[in-house]
Motif scaffolding. Structure first.
Motif, PDB file in Angstrom:
ATOM      1  N   TYR A  76       4.271   9.398  -2.654  1.00 29.46           N
ATOM      2  CA  TYR A  76       3.604   9.380  -3.980  1.00 29.46           C
ATOM      3  C   TYR A  76       4.138  10.289  -5.160  1.00 29.46           C
ATOM      4  O   TYR A  76       5.081  11.073  -4.803  1.00 29.46           O
ATOM      5  CB  TYR A  76       2.222  10.110  -3.597  1.00 29.46           C
ATOM      6  N   PRO A  77       4.015   9.790  -6.214  1.00 26.85           N
ATOM      7  CA  PRO A  77       4.365  10.327  -7.498  1.00 26.85           C
ATOM      8  C   PRO A  77       4.248  11.833  -7.756  1.00 26.85           C
ATOM      9  O   PRO A  77       4.757  12.664  -8.244  1.00 26.85           O
ATOM     10  CB  PRO A  77       3.823   9.420  -8.595  1.00 26.85           C
ATOM     11  N   SER A  78       2.924  12.032  -7.335  1.00 24.46           N
ATOM     12  CA  SER A  78       2.641  13.449  -7.393  1.00 24.46           C
ATOM     13  C   SER A  78       1.599  14.061  -6.241  1.00 24.46           C
ATOM     14  O   SER A  78       0.995  13.122  -5.376  1.00 24.46           O
ATOM     15  CB  SER A  78       1.718  13.619  -8.616  1.00 24.46           C
ATOM     16  N   VAL A  79       1.503  15.275  -6.104  1.00 26.50           N
ATOM     17  CA  VAL A  79       0.418  15.974  -4.963  1.00 26.50           C
ATOM     18  C   VAL A  79      -0.834  15.279  -5.298  1.00 26.50           C
ATOM     19  O   VAL A  79      -1.719  14.967  -4.123  1.00 26.50           O
ATOM     20  CB  VAL A  79       0.541  17.372  -4.813  1.00 26.50           C
ATOM     21  N   GLU A  80      -1.117  15.236  -6.308  1.00 26.69           N
ATOM     22  CA  GLU A  80      -2.818  14.839  -7.009  1.00 26.69           C
ATOM     23  C   GLU A  80      -2.988  13.347  -6.630  1.00 26.69           C
ATOM     24  O   GLU A  80      -4.043  13.006  -6.016  1.00 26.69           O
ATOM     25  CB  GLU A  80      -2.933  15.077  -8.323  1.00 26.69           C
ATOM     26  N   GLU A  81      -1.794  12.696  -6.675  1.00 27.52           N
ATOM     27  CA  GLU A  81      -2.152  11.195  -6.237  1.00 27.52           C
ATOM     28  C   GLU A  81      -2.270  10.961  -4.559  1.00 27.52           C
ATOM     29  O   GLU A  81      -3.103  10.326  -4.273  1.00 27.52           O
ATOM     30  CB  GLU A  81      -0.792  10.306  -6.418  1.00 27.52           C
ATOM     31  N   GLU A  82      -1.597  11.996  -3.998  1.00 24.79           N
ATOM     32  CA  GLU A  82      -1.751  11.947  -2.457  1.00 24.79           C
ATOM     33  C   GLU A  82      -3.251  12.405  -2.075  1.00 24.79           C
ATOM     34  O   GLU A  82      -3.684  11.707  -1.005  1.00 24.79           O
ATOM     35  CB  GLU A  82      -0.730  12.773  -1.924  1.00 24.79           C
ATOM     36  N   ARG A  83      -3.402  13.536  -2.855  1.00 28.19           N
ATOM     37  CA  ARG A  83      -5.015  13.926  -2.682  1.00 28.19           C
ATOM     38  C   ARG A  83      -6.072  12.693  -2.766  1.00 28.19           C
ATOM     39  O   ARG A  83      -7.063  12.612  -2.093  1.00 28.19           O
ATOM     40  CB  ARG A  83      -5.193  15.141  -3.295  1.00 28.19           C
ATOM     41  N   LYS A  84      -5.961  11.906  -3.797  1.00 30.72           N
ATOM     42  CA  LYS A  84      -6.748  11.086  -4.082  1.00 30.72           C
ATOM     43  C   LYS A  84      -6.781   9.771  -3.000  1.00 30.72           C
ATOM     44  O   LYS A  84      -7.796   9.306  -2.529  1.00 30.72           O
ATOM     45  CB  LYS A  84      -6.549  10.280  -5.520  1.00 30.72           C
ATOM     46  N   ALA A  85      -5.477   9.647  -2.641  1.00 29.14           N
ATOM     47  CA  ALA A  85      -5.307   8.631  -1.566  1.00 29.14           C
ATOM     48  C   ALA A  85      -5.951   9.112  -0.198  1.00 29.14           C
ATOM     49  O   ALA A  85      -6.770   8.430   0.666  1.00 29.14           O
ATOM     50  CB  ALA A  85      -3.935   8.237  -1.227  1.00 29.14           C
ATOM     51  N   LYS A  86      -5.961  10.504   0.218  1.00 26.25           N
ATOM     52  CA  LYS A  86      -6.421  11.269   1.193  1.00 26.25           C
ATOM     53  C   LYS A  86      -8.142  10.982   1.179  1.00 26.25           C
ATOM     54  O   LYS A  86      -8.930  10.638   2.013  1.00 26.25           O
ATOM     55  CB  LYS A  86      -6.233  12.624   1.432  1.00 26.25           C
ATOM     56  N   GLN A  87      -8.598  11.223  -0.103  1.00 24.50           N
ATOM     57  CA  GLN A  87     -10.128  11.442  -0.319  1.00 24.50           C
ATOM     58  C   GLN A  87     -10.776   9.924   0.109  1.00 24.50           C
ATOM     59  O   GLN A  87     -11.813   9.771   0.323  1.00 24.50           O
ATOM     60  CB  GLN A  87     -10.285  11.827  -1.716  1.00 24.50           C
ATOM     61  N   ARG A  88      -9.718   8.814  -0.628  1.00 24.58           N
ATOM     62  CA  ARG A  88     -10.320   7.406  -0.390  1.00 24.58           C
ATOM     63  C   ARG A  88     -10.465   7.041   0.870  1.00 24.58           C
ATOM     64  O   ARG A  88     -11.357   6.399   1.189  1.00 24.58           O
ATOM     65  CB  ARG A  88      -9.409   6.279  -1.068  1.00 24.58           C
TER      66      ARG A  88
ATOM     67  N   LYS B 217      -2.611   9.141   8.807  1.00 21.33           N
ATOM     68  CA  LYS B 217      -1.291   9.439   9.131  1.00 21.33           C
ATOM     69  C   LYS B 217      -0.382   8.592   8.414  1.00 21.33           C
ATOM     70  O   LYS B 217       0.636   8.712   8.033  1.00 21.33           O
ATOM     71  CB  LYS B 217      -1.252   9.178  10.675  1.00 21.33           C
ATOM     72  N   ALA B 218      -0.798   7.364   7.944  1.00 23.74           N
ATOM     73  CA  ALA B 218      -0.154   6.171   7.016  1.00 23.74           C
ATOM     74  C   ALA B 218      -0.150   6.689   5.744  1.00 23.74           C
ATOM     75  O   ALA B 218       0.972   6.756   5.231  1.00 23.74           O
ATOM     76  CB  ALA B 218      -0.761   4.993   7.199  1.00 23.74           C
ATOM     77  N   VAL B 219      -1.034   7.399   5.431  1.00 22.20           N
ATOM     78  CA  VAL B 219      -1.085   8.019   3.796  1.00 22.20           C
ATOM     79  C   VAL B 219      -0.078   9.050   3.689  1.00 22.20           C
ATOM     80  O   VAL B 219       0.776   9.188   2.995  1.00 22.20           O
ATOM     81  CB  VAL B 219      -2.453   8.462   3.521  1.00 22.20           C
ATOM     82  N   TYR B 220       0.143  10.031   4.952  1.00 18.49           N
ATOM     83  CA  TYR B 220       0.603  11.003   4.665  1.00 18.49           C
ATOM     84  C   TYR B 220       2.199  10.831   4.973  1.00 18.49           C
ATOM     85  O   TYR B 220       3.150  11.451   4.522  1.00 18.49           O
ATOM     86  CB  TYR B 220       0.513  12.217   5.773  1.00 18.49           C
ATOM     87  N   ALA B 221       2.339   9.561   5.611  1.00 17.62           N
ATOM     88  CA  ALA B 221       3.961   9.279   5.696  1.00 17.62           C
ATOM     89  C   ALA B 221       4.465   8.408   4.538  1.00 17.62           C
ATOM     90  O   ALA B 221       5.489   7.979   4.322  1.00 17.62           O
ATOM     91  CB  ALA B 221       3.878   8.030   6.834  1.00 17.62           C
ATOM     92  N   GLY B 222       3.396   8.043   3.679  1.00 16.43           N
ATOM     93  CA  GLY B 222       3.842   7.479   2.392  1.00 16.43           C
ATOM     94  C   GLY B 222       4.505   8.213   1.180  1.00 16.43           C
ATOM     95  O   GLY B 222       4.869   9.554   1.341  1.00 16.43           O
TER      96      GLY B 222
END
Length: 365
Positions: A267-279, A260-265
């Motif tokens: 990110y410069p790109s969708v790909e960066e958000e995907r990487k944060a999610k996977q982490r 939830k915290a990741v999705y509320a942040g």
């Protein structure tokens, strides 16, 4: 479909209840206004329920049949004992489980969960009489996979699971199914008490509330049943298993909060958000490996299927459980008072119920 696994979730055994109404003819006006896909869904649901009706027969008849396996008869005798205890000591309705149905397959339904790629709020489906629920159930695995494929093509995170237990939430007299007779005595008791609890109180449109109440009430029922038998050895083993389950649940719920915290942040790109999610998911798997064999077994298994949809199945069943346990304790263990209090919450909205139970109200990411 490669990205979707059908698997048994031993610590989460009750997912996916197919909701049916008392009178299917009352649905005809609704179906006439629905899209073809919706008509197809209710048609398969009716067909699946018809199969269950057709193959069901009274427990007494199955017990008297010499062709029925002895281990099945032993489980049916236990279920008759559990139904009697549910009526006399747990104050639960026992219309269900008076008949036996052998479907000759390992699962009764296959259930699909979905969530947006960057949200932990699960997709909901609307059903007549019961409102919105966070799952879609199918009697045929092929139909479930088709639904999962469609949702995945739309960009949803999807999770699909085969389900052993089935309930019409008290609308119909559900039979005992061959799909769940393999369970231990305590696990079978929990399943029976869980389903009978749904027939006691059900709040349309609030999946999390209904499932958590049934979970808390069923676990308490198992404890009472084992104490009544003086079977303290099994009770200790049951409590130990619940404690291990909570380890898994705690790790998964904390992972959900991090997502939830990741999705509320930002990110410069969708790909960066995907990487944060996977982490976040990778971190969960690392912790599962470090937390012992039980947690590893139930989280690291089928690691590639972890996504927003699958993590939501745990939130549905367990987020509100501590609140219900606390409420039962406040009532001094008086089940009738506890059930009345829960029943009265039907008049409230979701947020009011969560506030009473001390559950954090979710923000929509």
């Amino acid at each position: 479909m490669k990205d979707i696994d059908v698997c048994r979730l031993e610590w989460m055994p009750y997912t996916g209840r197919m909701i049916l109404t008392r009178n299917w003819f009352a649905l005809l006006p609704v179906l006439l206004l629905c899209a073809c896909s919706t008509v197809k869904f209710y048609t398969q649901a009716f067909s699946g329920q018809s199969e269950i009706w057709r193959k069901s027969r009274p427990n007494a008849e199955a017990l008297a049949d010499p062709s029925v396996a002895e281990h099945v008869k032993q489980r049916l005798k236990l279920i008759e004992e559990l139904r009697a205890f549910a009526a006399s000591d747990l104050h639960l309705p026992t219309k269900s489980f008076g008949k036996y149905c052998d479907l000759q397959r390992p699962y009764v339904v296959w259930v699909v969960y979905a969530a947006p790629e960057f949200s932990v709020e699960g997709k909901k489906w609307w059903y007549p009489l019961v409102g919105s629920l966070k799952y879609r159930g199918f009697f045929d695995e092929k139909d479930a996979r088709q639904e999962a494929d469609k949702l995945k093509a739309k960009g949803y995170d999807v999770f699909m699971g085969g389900v052993e237990a089935y309930s019409t939430l008290g609308y119909l007299a559900d039979p005992v199914l061959n799909t769940f007779l393999h369970r231990s005595d305590a696990d079978l008791a929990e399943l029976i008490f869980h389903e009978l609890t749904h027939a006691k109180v059900f709040v349309p449109g609030d999946t999390d509330f209904n499932e958590a109440f049934a979970t808390a009430n069923a676990e308490d029922g198992v404890r009472r049943w084992l104490r009544s038998k003086g079977d303290f050895k099994t009770l200790r083993a049951y409590e130990a298993n619940l404690s291990k389950q909570r380890e898994v649940v705690h790790l998964m719920l904390s992972t959900r909060e991090k997502l939830k915290a990741v999705y509320a942040g930002s990110y410069p790109s969708v790909e960066e958000e995907r990487k944060a999610k996977q982490r976040i998911f990778d971190d969960m798997l690392r912790k599962a490996l470090a937390d012992g064999p039980y947690v590893k077994l139930h989280i690291h298994h089928a690691a590639r299927t972890w996504n927003n949809a699958r993590i939501n199945t745990v939130a549905t069943y367990f987020t509100m459980v501590p609140g219900f346990e606390r409420l039962l304790k406040e009532k001094g263990g008086d089940l009738e008072a506890f059930h009345r209090e829960v029943h009265d919450m039907r008049k409230l909205n979701n947020e009011q119920r969560m506030k009473i139970l001390g559950t954090p109200i979710p923000s929509h990411d």
